[in-house]
Design an enzyme around this catalytic site. Structure first.
Site, PDB file in Angstrom:
ATOM      1  N   CYS A   1       0.799   7.407  -3.849  1.00  0.00           N
ATOM      2  CA  CYS A   1      -0.527   6.794  -3.880  1.00  0.00           C
ATOM      3  C   CYS A   1      -0.451   5.293  -4.118  1.00  0.00           C
ATOM      4  O   CYS A   1       0.601   4.719  -4.354  1.00  0.00           O
ATOM      5  CB  CYS A   1      -1.366   7.451  -4.969  1.00  0.00           C
ATOM      6  SG  CYS A   1      -0.730   7.143  -6.622  1.00  0.00           S
TER       7      CYS A   1
ATOM      8  N   ALA B   1       1.132   4.122  -7.327  1.00  0.00           N
ATOM      9  CA  ALA B   1       2.600   4.141  -7.262  1.00  0.00           C
ATOM     10  C   ALA B   1       3.126   2.902  -6.559  1.00  0.00           C
ATOM     11  O   ALA B   1       4.147   2.330  -6.948  1.00  0.00           O
ATOM     12  CB  ALA B   1       3.087   5.402  -6.551  1.00  0.00           C
TER      13      ALA B   1
ATOM     14  N   ARG C   1      12.229   4.580 -11.221  1.00  0.00           N
ATOM     15  CA  ARG C   1      12.601   3.951  -9.954  1.00  0.00           C
ATOM     16  C   ARG C   1      13.920   3.173  -9.955  1.00  0.00           C
ATOM     17  O   ARG C   1      14.289   2.551  -8.986  1.00  0.00           O
ATOM     18  CB  ARG C   1      11.452   3.084  -9.425  1.00  0.00           C
ATOM     19  CG  ARG C   1      10.497   3.909  -8.565  1.00  0.00           C
ATOM     20  CD  ARG C   1       9.441   3.059  -7.911  1.00  0.00           C
ATOM     21  NE  ARG C   1       9.970   1.983  -7.117  1.00  0.00           N
ATOM     22  CZ  ARG C   1      10.434   2.096  -5.875  1.00  0.00           C
ATOM     23  NH1 ARG C   1      10.444   3.248  -5.281  1.00  0.00           N
ATOM     24  NH2 ARG C   1      10.899   1.049  -5.243  1.00  0.00           N
TER      25      ARG C   1
ATOM     26  N   HIS D   1       0.701  -1.877  -2.631  1.00  0.00           N
ATOM     27  CA  HIS D   1       1.506  -3.093  -2.446  1.00  0.00           C
ATOM     28  C   HIS D   1       0.578  -4.284  -2.223  1.00  0.00           C
ATOM     29  O   HIS D   1       0.750  -5.347  -2.812  1.00  0.00           O
ATOM     30  CB  HIS D   1       2.418  -2.973  -1.213  1.00  0.00           C
ATOM     31  CG  HIS D   1       3.336  -1.804  -1.240  1.00  0.00           C
ATOM     32  ND1 HIS D   1       3.711  -1.135  -0.094  1.00  0.00           N
ATOM     33  CD2 HIS D   1       3.967  -1.161  -2.263  1.00  0.00           C
ATOM     34  CE1 HIS D   1       4.524  -0.152  -0.406  1.00  0.00           C
ATOM     35  NE2 HIS D   1       4.702  -0.139  -1.713  1.00  0.00           N
TER      36      HIS D   1
END
Lengths: 543, 460
Positions: free
Chosen positions: A61, A64, A95, A194
């Site tokens: 999503c 994230a 991550r 992003h």
């Protein structure tokens, strides 16, 4: 060693895969699976559209993409997740972004901060709790920055996280506080997050510090997240070349680097998908040109270094870069010469990210492997077909809902690093493609299959079809694919190995691929009694 | 230092949770649903929830974790997720062909108020649920309780969806385990089988999340409780519910719905909790305890009598889930160890009460906290003020273990950096032996590491 196979035309097999779907789904998915019918050309592929509900997708999503991907790697911001506990918990250290703070420097990456919203916060609003949480974080740690990430319910109940952040910033005076409206339902994948991350970092951080750093050739590296130490290897190489790295967005980064990043003279973009917005906005506001680079693959690394050197038009740098390449390549070539005989002709499939499915093809090519099928989890059409298709992409409602910042030239600080004539000359004579990216598909061989947002069903079927020696994807796909007898190389986490960037990283990757495709464990799957009965296990892989 | 900013000075926090000792409801619902044979969990919310839960479970089990999502967009969040869910149900039955879809909600679908009951009914009316296939569901708002609550709620959904009472009672027991590992579920079955009890156990993630490498991937592995077994649990004579937080609600529902009484037991971790489980099995299954079980028990006690000196007085900090922490603390007290700090992000008043009761003589000054803001940061602060000899908890403890140089036993969820938890049980007497072996190994390795050369011991 397995010889490269000639695959029958994949169109017929594609049809067979689509037959399983309800008609509407089949129609939609047909447009996301396309064959490269001519080398150097890119077929039109459907990308950055909604995943059909019920389809088992790789995608995550917006939160994230924003908190996990772009902001996660920055060590000295206290990232507070505003929401119920899950989102903060799952994005806590998962991550593998490595970071190296100065002795005694701030590093909050091992911490997870959350407002842990309870039912009463949902019913009566979470603003009070957020305000208190920011205050508590400030009182306990006195960080230089606090950021707030909205999870799904926050947008629905209407908490004004931006106003709260602004008030806190003003109240503290010595701590930058800003927020991200990256609710999970925004957009169609991580990609929306992003963009939201780019916007807010650009608005609230970039340009806050005008100190001019020492160094002759100053660049920023955009879209490199230091998974498994990639950024460390790139930093090592740039350092050898005498190129000064002002900031990395955002591997091994500090918020101080972002604040100062507008003083660099060139932006180099690794992951186009996640950070191109930042490159564009910095060019518009500060006059910094950007080029696409790729430090995944030894050849690609050399090529990228040469591009940077060409940009600065300084013989000293051009020579230095050649010296570094000359010094680094023999070790790479030596490893290739021992590994290639074992990997040559094998086939790989890559379904990952918004740039990795492209970049990693370079590494496979270097050891003689072919990527027969690839696609992104959250790429857009320009990541497949090149930025030249940007004007023809129709914006749907999901994309329109993501803010597009209006950016103007900075009245004082706009400083074009090159004249239009110089850019033109560099582009013509040195092949520097400013603000350009030609995408993944054009580099794939004729007959290759490009698949966007591949589903679990399609993954299994295409593996049956290609029987690859290695399949590259993420943790959710890993064990299902391996149960089929096919090794899966994780290209988000690198299976806890790496680095894979730069020259040393390339060597690591060759060795890992050799290991994973030749390990004898795959021959142990069938017990001897299966053979003694004359039944041989029907494995998918023959890699 | 990995956790260089952790301050020893403990100040009350009202709003900020740091390094949580819990996660959210839906992942528990997903885990429980995976313990039903032929069931595909479905997350009714944004894609990210499903991706995060699958990733977390996959990293813990190193196994495929299949689940689907309603893939909410901004539009669905405004207009409701009904069309997403109906579409998803249709697609899942067509493409992935499960027998059951187990829908759980998320904070998103709960906040907008989607009525899953009504949506599923509509899907049925629209003919989207094929004959002989099932859609069950659980309401799992992430802003209440924790992952434990989500597990409990999915068990309620299972009871609601399947348990039936026919006219023919069955001479069988229901066993409802709390969120424990596949190896633990396997061990619970082994124990019940050793006693010769007939039983239905749900959920059962053994042979699902510890599936063998066969060269073939199947969407629905061998394991999991079957529909027929679930349907029959309303005819069972009695239920053994193991772990109050995870299983009491489902046991109560089953009692209300089908009049099957239940025994509320602890998860059988350690000697006494296992004793109680065996006694209950014996009593309600009307069977004798076989000598083999007595021998297993004897072996555990034997290890303790032999190695007691290495355990006596050792202090422990623990974090995790109430249902496993409570019997574990009881076991540690039996080992003459001192559970000093105990933290769980999962709320519930009984947590403190039960632990205080267990610790009132052994460790009267133990610090216990649970609920929001009861987190690993707080526990680390306590440790900074007074160190302990051992840490027991999930993988996130490794940062504290390294910074403070404390031996660390991984137990709980998630364990992301070691294997074994899904293969070797910690329940039953066998599990108690494993816990002992691990703890003793940690202490002895530490002694070997730290001993001056002249007092380095060959025999221990």
């Amino acid at each position: 060693m397995v010889d490269k196979k000639d695959f029958p035309n994949p169109e017929a097999f594609k049809k067979q895969i689509l037959e399983k779907y309800p008609t509407k789904v089949a129609r939609k998915r047909a447009k996301a699976m396309v064959v490269v019918d001519e080398e150097g050309s890119a077929p039109i592929v459907q990308a950055n559209v909604r995943t059909v509900p019920g389809i088992i997708t790789q995608r995550g999503c917006s939160y994230a993409g924003c908190k996990g991907v772009v902001l996660g790697p920055t060590r000295d911001i206290i990232n507070i997740t505003h929401g119920p506990i899950g989102c903060g918990f799952y994005s806590w250290l998962t991550r593998r972004n490595q970071t190296k703070p100065d002795e005694g420097g701030e590093n909050y990456m091992a911490y997870c901060f959350s407002t842990d919203m309870q039912e009463e916060n949902i019913v009566f609003g979470g603003e009070k709790k957020l305000r208190e949480a920011i205050q508590e974080a400030y009182d306990m740690f006195h960080p230089k920055a606090i950021s707030v990430f909205a999870t799904c319910p926050v947008g629905l109940i209407g908490d004004d996280i931006h106003a709260i952040a602004a008030q806190a910033k003003e109240k503290f005076g010595d701590c930058n506080v800003f927020a991200f409206s990256c609710e999970g339902y925004k957009g169609v994948s991580q990609s929306a997050g992003h963009h939201i991350a780019n916007n807010q970092i650009f608005k609230h951080v970039v340009g806050n510090d005008d100190t001019v750093q020492e160094g002759k050739y100053k660049i920023n590296l955009l879209g490199e997240y230091n998974i498994g130490g990639d950024a460390f290897e790139i930093e090592r190489i740039l350092d050898l070349c005498g190129i000064s790295l002002i900031s990395t967005f955002s591997g091994n980064s500090s918020i101080d680097h972002f604040a100062n990043s507008h003083t660099a003279d060139l932006n180099t973009v690794m992951c186009h998908r996640s950070i191109n917005y930042m490159a564009d906005m910095m060019e518009t506001k500060f006059g910094i040109p950007w080029i696409k680079v790729n430090f995944i693959g030894a050849e690609a690394t050399a090529k990228s270094l040469r591009k940077i050197a060409a940009y600065f038009e300084d013989k000293k740098l051009i020579d230095r870069v050649e010296e570094v390449i000359k010094a680094e390549l023999p070790a790479v070539e030596e490893v290739i010469s021992t590994i290639k005989p074992k990997t040559e002709g094998k086939v790989a499939m890559l379904f990952v990210g918004g740039s990795r499915a492209h970049h990693y093809q370079e590494l496979f090519t270097e050891i003689g492997m072919e990527t027969v099928s690839a696609g992104y989890e959250f790429g857009h059409r320009d990541d497949y077909e090149g930025r030249e298709v940007l004007p023809s992409i129709k914006l749907d409602a999901d994309t329109r809902n993501i803010e597009e910042l209006k950016v103007d030239k900075d009245p004082e600080r706009y400083n074009p690093r090159k004249t239009p004539e110089q850019l033109e000359k560099l582009s013509k004579q040195k092949g520097l493609d400013f603000a350009g990216y030609h995408g993944m598909s054009k580099e794939m061989k004729k007959g290759s299959m490009v698949i966007d947002d591949i589903s679990q069903w399609e993954t299994e079927k295409w593996i049956e079809y290609y029987k690859p020696a290695v399949f590259c994807a993420g943790i959710k796909e890993k064990y299902a694919v391996q149960k089929m007898g096919v090794p899966l190389k994780q290209l988000h986490s690198y299976d806890y190995g790496g680095p894979y960037a730069g020259f040393k990283g390339a060597i690591n990757f060759y060795k890992d691929i050799e290991r994973i495709t030749t390990t004898r464990v795959w021959s142990l799957i069938s017990p001897p009694w299966d053979y003694s009965n004359g039944i041989k296990a029907d494995l998918v892989s023959n890699g | 230092m990995l956790l260089r900013h952790t301050l020893p000075e403990v100040k009350e926090r009202k709003a900020l949770t740091i390094n949580p000792a819990k996660t959210c409801q839906p992942i528990g619902a997903m885990y429980a649903a995976l313990g039903i044979h032929g069931c595909l969990p479905h997350s009714h919310g944004s894609q990210g929830c499903c991706a995060y839960h699958r990733s977390a479970l996959t990293r813990h089990y190193k196994e495929p974790v299949m689940a689907a999502t309603s893939s909410f967009t901004e539009g669905s969040s405004v207009f409701g997720g009904q069309s997403n869910l109906i579409q998803a149900i249709n697609n899942i039955f067509t493409i992935y062909e499960p027998d059951i879809i187990a829908v759980h909600t998320t904070c998103l679908s709960e906040t907008i108020g989607d009525d899953v009951d009504q949506i599923v009914a509509k899907a049925k009316d629209d003919g989207k649920i094929p004959e002989g296939k099932y859609v069950i569901h659980a309401s799992t708002p992430s802003y209440q309780g924790s992952h434990v609550t989500g597990y409990a709620n999915m068990l309620k959904g299972i009871v609601k969806g399947f348990a039936q009472k026919s006219d023919i009672p069955r001479e069988q027991l229901n066993i409802i385990p709390a969120w424990v590992e596949p190896a633990d579920m396997r061990e619970i079955k082994r124990i019940a089988n050793m006693l010769g009890v007939k039983f239905v156990m749900f959920p059962d993630t053994s042979d699902v999340l510890d599936a063998p490498q066969t060269g073939k991937h199947v969407m629905y592995p061998e394991g999991g409780t079957t529909i027929a077994e679930l349907e029959s649990c309303g005819d069972s004579s009695y239920t053994l519910a193991l772990g109050e937080w995870c299983t009491q609600a489902a046991a109560q529902d089953l009692d209300r719905k089908c009049k099957v009484g239940y025994d509320m037991l602890d998860v059988p971790i350690g000697i006494k909790a296992t004793d109680r489980f065996i006694m209950s099995l014996s009593r309600h299954g009307k069977v004798e305890v076989p000598a083999l079980i007595t021998a297993e028990r004897g072996r555990v006690v034997d290890i303790v009598t032999d190695m007691e000196q290495y355990l006596h007085g050792k202090t422990v900090a623990l974090w995790g889930d109430p249902d496993t922490l409570i019997p574990l603390v009881e076991f540690l007290v039996d080992l003459e160890m001192k559970p000093k700090y105990i933290v769980s992000g999962t709320p519930g008043k009984k947590f403190k009460q039960k632990l205080e009761e267990l610790l009132k003589d052994a460790v009267p000054d133990a610090k216990i906290a649970n609920g929001p803001q009861a987190d690993m940061y707080l526990m680390h602060q306590w440790i900074k003020n007074e160190k302990v000899d051992l840490l027991i908890g999930n993988t996130y403890g490794k940062y504290i273990a390294r910074d403070e140089d404390i031996p660390f036993l991984r137990m709980g969820f998630p364990i992301l950096d070691r294997i074994g938890h899904s293969y070797f049980p910690t329940v039953g007497y066998t599990g108690a032996m494993r816990i002992l072996e691990k703890i003793l190994g940690l202490f002895m390795d530490r002694q070997d590491r730290d001993a001056p050369e002249e007092s380095f011991e060959l025999v221990m």
